[in-house]
Design a protein around this motif. Structure first.
Motif, short mmCIF file in Angstrom:
data_model
loop_
_atom_site.label_atom_id
_atom_site.label_comp_id
_atom_site.label_asym_id
_atom_site.label_seq_id
_atom_site.Cartn_x
_atom_site.Cartn_y
_atom_site.Cartn_z
N ARG A 1 17.64 -60.08 -3.62
CA ARG A 1 17.44 -61.62 -3.01
C ARG A 1 18.55 -61.78 -1.91
O ARG A 1 18.17 -62.32 -0.56
CB ARG A 1 17.50 -62.78 -4.18
CG ARG A 1 17.19 -64.04 -3.56
CD ARG A 1 16.78 -65.13 -4.55
NE ARG A 1 18.13 -64.98 -5.53
CZ ARG A 1 19.17 -65.69 -5.46
NH1 ARG A 1 19.44 -66.44 -4.37
NH2 ARG A 1 19.94 -65.78 -6.47
N ASN A 2 19.58 -61.22 -2.12
CA ASN A 2 20.58 -61.29 -0.99
C ASN A 2 20.28 -60.44 0.08
O ASN A 2 20.41 -60.98 1.23
CB ASN A 2 21.76 -60.59 -1.78
CG ASN A 2 23.52 -61.02 -1.16
OD1 ASN A 2 24.31 -60.59 -1.78
ND2 ASN A 2 23.24 -61.81 -0.37
N GLN A 3 19.75 -59.17 -0.05
CA GLN A 3 19.09 -58.50 1.16
C GLN A 3 17.74 -59.14 1.78
O GLN A 3 17.84 -59.33 3.09
CB GLN A 3 18.76 -57.25 0.82
CG GLN A 3 18.32 -56.31 1.90
CD GLN A 3 18.04 -54.82 1.52
OE1 GLN A 3 18.18 -54.51 0.34
NE2 GLN A 3 17.71 -54.09 2.57
N TRP A 4 17.00 -59.85 1.21
CA TRP A 4 15.95 -60.45 1.60
C TRP A 4 16.44 -61.77 2.23
O TRP A 4 15.86 -62.18 3.51
CB TRP A 4 15.12 -61.02 0.54
CG TRP A 4 14.13 -61.86 0.56
CD1 TRP A 4 12.88 -61.49 1.34
CD2 TRP A 4 14.00 -63.21 0.51
NE1 TRP A 4 12.05 -62.68 1.51
CE2 TRP A 4 12.63 -63.88 0.98
CE3 TRP A 4 14.84 -64.19 -0.38
CZ2 TRP A 4 12.46 -65.12 0.73
CZ3 TRP A 4 14.25 -65.36 -0.69
CH2 TRP A 4 13.18 -66.02 0.15
N GLU A 5 17.31 -62.45 1.86
CA GLU A 5 17.81 -63.64 2.67
C GLU A 5 18.35 -63.20 3.69
O GLU A 5 18.22 -64.03 4.97
CB GLU A 5 18.86 -64.60 1.77
CG GLU A 5 18.13 -65.54 0.75
CD GLU A 5 19.24 -66.11 -0.14
OE1 GLU A 5 20.12 -66.84 0.68
OE2 GLU A 5 18.77 -66.56 -1.28
N CYS B 1 32.19 -60.99 -7.56
CA CYS B 1 32.59 -59.92 -6.84
C CYS B 1 31.52 -58.87 -7.05
O CYS B 1 31.63 -57.72 -6.53
CB CYS B 1 33.86 -59.13 -7.35
SG CYS B 1 35.10 -60.47 -7.34
N SER B 2 30.19 -59.29 -7.03
CA SER B 2 28.95 -58.44 -7.23
C SER B 2 28.14 -58.66 -5.57
O SER B 2 27.61 -57.81 -5.22
CB SER B 2 28.10 -58.52 -8.23
OG SER B 2 28.99 -58.40 -9.68
N HIS B 3 27.67 -60.05 -5.52
CA HIS B 3 26.78 -60.44 -4.68
C HIS B 3 27.63 -60.56 -3.28
O HIS B 3 28.90 -60.05 -3.37
CB HIS B 3 26.25 -61.86 -4.75
CG HIS B 3 25.28 -61.93 -5.96
ND1 HIS B 3 25.78 -62.32 -7.09
CD2 HIS B 3 24.25 -61.54 -6.18
CE1 HIS B 3 24.88 -62.00 -7.97
NE2 HIS B 3 23.88 -61.50 -7.56
N TRP B 4 27.01 -60.66 -2.20
CA TRP B 4 27.65 -60.37 -0.92
C TRP B 4 27.61 -61.90 -0.02
O TRP B 4 26.37 -62.59 -0.03
CB TRP B 4 27.05 -59.45 0.00
CG TRP B 4 27.27 -58.25 -0.83
CD1 TRP B 4 26.22 -57.71 -1.65
CD2 TRP B 4 28.25 -57.16 -0.98
NE1 TRP B 4 26.76 -56.35 -2.46
CE2 TRP B 4 27.87 -56.07 -1.73
CE3 TRP B 4 29.60 -57.07 0.03
CZ2 TRP B 4 28.68 -55.10 -1.97
CZ3 TRP B 4 30.20 -56.03 -0.08
CH2 TRP B 4 29.81 -54.83 -1.22
N CYS B 5 28.65 -62.34 0.79
CA CYS B 5 28.36 -63.30 1.64
C CYS B 5 27.40 -63.06 2.75
O CYS B 5 27.44 -61.90 3.30
CB CYS B 5 29.89 -63.46 2.13
SG CYS B 5 31.33 -63.93 1.17
N LEU B 6 26.75 -64.17 3.47
CA LEU B 6 25.85 -63.76 4.65
C LEU B 6 26.32 -64.86 5.44
O LEU B 6 26.68 -66.07 5.14
CB LEU B 6 24.61 -64.29 4.09
CG LEU B 6 23.83 -63.41 3.19
CD1 LEU B 6 22.34 -63.53 2.90
CD2 LEU B 6 23.79 -61.84 3.66
N PRO B 7 26.53 -64.48 6.94
CA PRO B 7 26.56 -62.99 7.08
C PRO B 7 27.32 -62.15 6.60
O PRO B 7 28.51 -62.46 6.16
CB PRO B 7 26.76 -63.29 8.69
CG PRO B 7 26.61 -64.40 9.13
CD PRO B 7 27.12 -65.36 8.00
N GLY B 8 26.92 -60.87 6.63
CA GLY B 8 27.87 -59.88 5.89
C GLY B 8 27.13 -58.47 5.78
O GLY B 8 26.27 -57.89 6.30
N VAL B 9 27.54 -57.78 4.60
CA VAL B 9 27.21 -56.47 4.44
C VAL B 9 25.67 -56.28 4.18
O VAL B 9 25.32 -55.20 4.79
CB VAL B 9 28.01 -56.02 2.90
CG1 VAL B 9 27.61 -54.62 2.75
CG2 VAL B 9 29.40 -55.85 3.36
N PRO B 10 24.98 -57.43 3.73
CA PRO B 10 23.48 -56.73 3.48
C PRO B 10 22.88 -56.93 4.92
O PRO B 10 21.76 -56.13 5.03
CB PRO B 10 23.12 -58.09 2.69
CG PRO B 10 24.15 -58.46 1.69
CD PRO B 10 25.30 -58.41 2.66
#
Length: 568
Positions: A307-311, A541-550
């Motif tokens: 879902r992180n990558q989808w967003e 420390c598992s998910h990712w900030c957006l904008p960011g790595v995904p």
């Protein structure tokens, strides 16, 4: 007496006159015979069959000339039902050109029409000898309405030699004269140049050194000049032109990933670009990506990391949208952690970008163990939401984050196959069995001609001082690591590769594990919730900030989709 003498003919003069007349007639006859034999006669209508259902027609006529300029000599080898009518052992010692107008359409269901004329020649200028080999249909994505006009001629000694009349192989050489140079759309990925056939120099002229050699290989000879690039190996480069969007321009970042909105002040974590060591990947182009998925469905299936990558993908694509109202969720849902399924429509491109939650890809259910009804994981049964995915054009799967001993209850009375609930099963064995179930479902229900399948590898966590539920943290990180301690791939990635090797349908791995391993600075940490909310839940420390790595993960997806499109 004088008059009679002036009109008399001496025997010597009569013999010279007779010999001159005879020699002239003989010379004329010899010349006529030479002209006839030097000009081959071809049938007015010749049929080439490029696979079933195709009947290309070429009209041949003859002419004479002494020069050929701006010509391309193309040798084509095709498999499947080619040249079923025979047409074998065709050879000539002069030349063949395309005269007037020739149309080539290499797609399925199209005719190939050409007006051919043959002439004699002594010189070849600006010629390119190309040997093209293809399986099944010829260049299905590439060259349509390929036309040449007003051509001259060339000398191709035995350019057509021994065209086999079998249904499995047609080897032909066609000399295409071109003054308009409209061959630039030729897909060179399907072309092998025979280096023994020509010599080029600076003024653009080439001379043929030998006759065309038709390849006898039954398989495609792939060029080794361009090796596949391992995009997982490289380094992070600071790039001030990033990010490609912000939390202001994208309305789809939910609270857990919107670090700036939640109070994170440093911005460097958004400005790192991944640079593979052996090649370059294109910068994400929202308009180009939307055109790639025009009229299609792009579906992400997996856990909250997917879902992180989808967003991230939604936010990247919004960069090409002029009217935000033309993008909306089909059921009017707002993105939150509570609701798991979303379908966003991009009206101007008639495409959808969807997400379906499935933590394990297999079915989460319940079963009776003794007197208790317990939650179980059916590792032999696909997730019940799978029927929503099988019609998609592009699917990005993932599962890994939930395959931990804590979330799977240490494997005690949790994994189920049929009616049996395993008293104990280790997580690696269960993970492999679940992926086998997923792979079998894909092989059975997914059409590889319609659907492109990707599997994103496991994303690393960066907890220090404990796990997510035991005081683990990553707050102090503000820069990528210079190196990582990981020396071998995670076990889940190894299991994934083993399963994919046993599958029939092709699956592309989005290998993001090692490149993400450097990005200890990219997690929400304490900025995964609004400032006023309690921090008792620990750091993320598992998910990712957006904008960011995904965003980089999606640049890799964009790279692969572009490569697949250009390669077909």
């Amino acid at each position: 007496m004088e008059k009679q003498k002036s009109f008399s003919i001496k025997p010597t003069r009569f013999m010279v006159f007779s010999f001159t007349i005879s020699f002239s007639l003989s010379l004329l006859a010899f010349f006529s015979i030479w002209v006839i034999h030097s000009t081959p006669i071809l049938h007015q209508e010749t049929h080439f069959e490029f696979g079933s259902g195709h009947d290309p027609v070429g009209d041949f006529s003859t002419n004479s000339s002494n020069e050929v300029k701006d010509a391309i000599l193309i040798g084509t080898q095709l498999k499947e039902s080619v040249n079923t009518s025979g047409f074998s052992n065709f050879s000539r010692k002069d030349s063949l050109i395309l005269h007037q107008e020739t149309h080539f359409d290499f797609g399925s269901g199209h005719d190939l029409v050409g007006d051919f004329s043959t002439n004699s020649s002594n010189e070849v200028e600006d010629a390119i000898l190309i040997n093209t080999q293809s399986k099944e249909s010829v260049n299905t994505s590439g060259v349509s309405n390929f036309s040449k006009k007003d051509s001259d001629l060339s000398d191709t000694q035995d350019s057509f030699s021994h065209l086999n009349g079998s249904v499995s192989e047609l080897i032909s050489s066609v000399l295409i004269a071109h003054k308009q140079k409209s061959y630039k759309s030729l897909d060179l990925d399907e072309v092998v140049i025979n280096g023994n056939a020509l010599i080029g120099n600076e003024n653009g002229s080439e001379s043929l050194l030998g006759k065309v050699e038709a390849s006898k290989n039954s398989d495609i000879q792939e060029s080794t000049s361009r090796k596949p690039c391992d995009v997982s190996k490289g380094k992070w480069v600071f790039d001030d032109s990033y990010p490609l969007y912000t939390n202001v321009t994208c309305p789809f970042i939910d609270e857990g990933f919107s670090c700036q909105t939640n109070g994170r002040l440093d911005k460097d974590y958004m400005k790192w670009r991944w640079q593979p060591q052996d090649c370059d990947i294109p910068r994400f182009n929202a308009t180009a990506m939307l055109n790639l998925i025009r009229g299609k469905s792009l579906v992400f299936v997996g856990d909250s990391i997917n879902r992180n990558q989808w967003e991230s993908m939604l936010c990247l694509l919004m960069g090409a949208i002029k009217d935000p109202k033309r993008v909306y969720e089909a059921r009017g849902r707002r993105i939150t952690k509570e609701k798991g399924n979303y379908c966003f429509k991009f009206l101007d491109y008639k495409c959808t970008v969807e997400f379906y939650v499935s933590h394990y890809l297999v079915h989460e259910g319940k079963a009776r163990v003794g007197k208790k009804r317990l939650q179980t994981l059916r590792i032999d049964t696909m997730d019940r939401g799978a029927s929503r995915w099988k019609g998609a054009d592009i699917i990005v799967f993932n599962t890994a984050h939930w395959w931990s001993h804590f979330k799977t209850k240490s494997g005690v009375n949790y994994y189920q196959e049929g009616q049996q609930v395993h008293p104990h099963l280790d997580v690696s064995t269960a993970f492999q069995k679940a992926l086998m179930t997923w792979g079998s479902w894909l092989d059975k229900y997914i059409d590889p001609q319609k659907t492109k399948v990707f599997f994103r590898s496991s994303a690393p966590s960066h907890f220090r001082g404990g796990q997510w539920n035991a005081g683990g943290h990553c707050r102090e990180a503000s820069q990528p690591l210079n190196e990582t301690a990981r020396t071998t791939p995670p076990e889940k990635n190894i299991i994934l590769e083993e399963v994919l090797r046993q599958m029939k349908i092709p699956v592309t791995i989005l290998n993001i594990t090692s490149l993400s391993d450097y990005r200890v600075d990219g997690h929400p940490s304490v900025y995964g919730r609004s400032p006023g909310k309690s921090s008792s839940g620990g750091q993320d420390c598992s998910h990712w900030c957006l904008p960011g790595v995904p965003d980089t993960w999606n640049e890799l997806l964009y790279f692969y989709l572009q490569s697949n499109t250009q390669g077909t």
